[in-house]
Design a protein around this motif. Sequence first.
Motif, short mmCIF file in Angstrom:
data_model
loop_
_atom_site.label_atom_id
_atom_site.label_comp_id
_atom_site.label_asym_id
_atom_site.label_seq_id
_atom_site.Cartn_x
_atom_site.Cartn_y
_atom_site.Cartn_z
N GLN A 190 0.74 -1.27 0.13
CA GLN A 190 -0.02 0.01 0.16
C GLN A 190 0.89 1.21 0.10
N GLY A 191 2.32 1.01 -0.13
CA GLY A 191 3.10 2.32 -0.12
C GLY A 191 3.56 2.75 0.99
N ILE A 192 3.20 2.12 2.30
CA ILE A 192 3.62 2.55 3.39
C ILE A 192 5.03 2.45 3.75
N PHE A 193 5.73 1.49 3.24
CA PHE A 193 7.14 1.12 3.36
C PHE A 193 8.12 2.50 2.64
N ARG A 194 7.49 2.69 1.34
CA ARG A 194 8.11 3.58 0.72
C ARG A 194 7.78 5.10 1.39
N LYS A 195 6.71 5.37 1.88
CA LYS A 195 6.34 6.52 2.35
C LYS A 195 7.54 6.83 3.60
N LEU A 196 7.47 5.76 4.53
CA LEU A 196 8.28 5.85 5.76
C LEU A 196 9.98 6.04 5.34
N TRP A 197 10.32 5.43 4.21
CA TRP A 197 11.58 5.55 3.69
C TRP A 197 11.76 6.76 3.07
N ASP A 198 11.08 7.36 2.39
CA ASP A 198 11.09 8.66 1.88
C ASP A 198 11.18 9.56 3.21
N MET A 199 10.26 9.57 4.11
CA MET A 199 10.24 10.57 5.15
C MET A 199 11.78 10.60 5.91
N ARG A 200 12.14 9.31 6.06
CA ARG A 200 13.42 9.18 6.67
C ARG A 200 14.65 9.93 5.79
N TRP A 201 14.35 9.78 4.62
CA TRP A 201 15.79 10.09 3.55
C TRP A 201 15.29 11.82 3.43
#
Length: 107
Positions: free
Chosen positions: A40-51
């Motif tokens: 659902q894109g949750i991992f990518r969103k978390l990754w992008d926020m950290r980045w």
Amino acid sequence: MHGWVAHKDEFCVGHIHMQLEANKRIKFLDAWVHENHRRQGIFRKLWDMRWQYVNENFKGYTTYAWAKPLSLPLLLEKGFKAGDSSVYVEMNVEGFKPNGPSCFVSC
């Protein structure tokens, strides 16, 4: 240690972490998304926020991670370079058991 948490209906459905280290290094640590909320894109969103946080606050640092096979494509997409691979191992702790005959050790 820094961390980000994804919530849905007041429940944690994912998290991602990083650890500041000596010599201007940042270790990207575990990321997890609950199995019912994956794809659902949750991992990518978390990754992008950290980045985004790292880029806004730690210019000049080096980031690194030990990636699981499912996480590797995103890291490569973001420009990370693959190094050596490692294998997960585990063992239950059952208390100290001597390995072989007892002997005197002195310092």
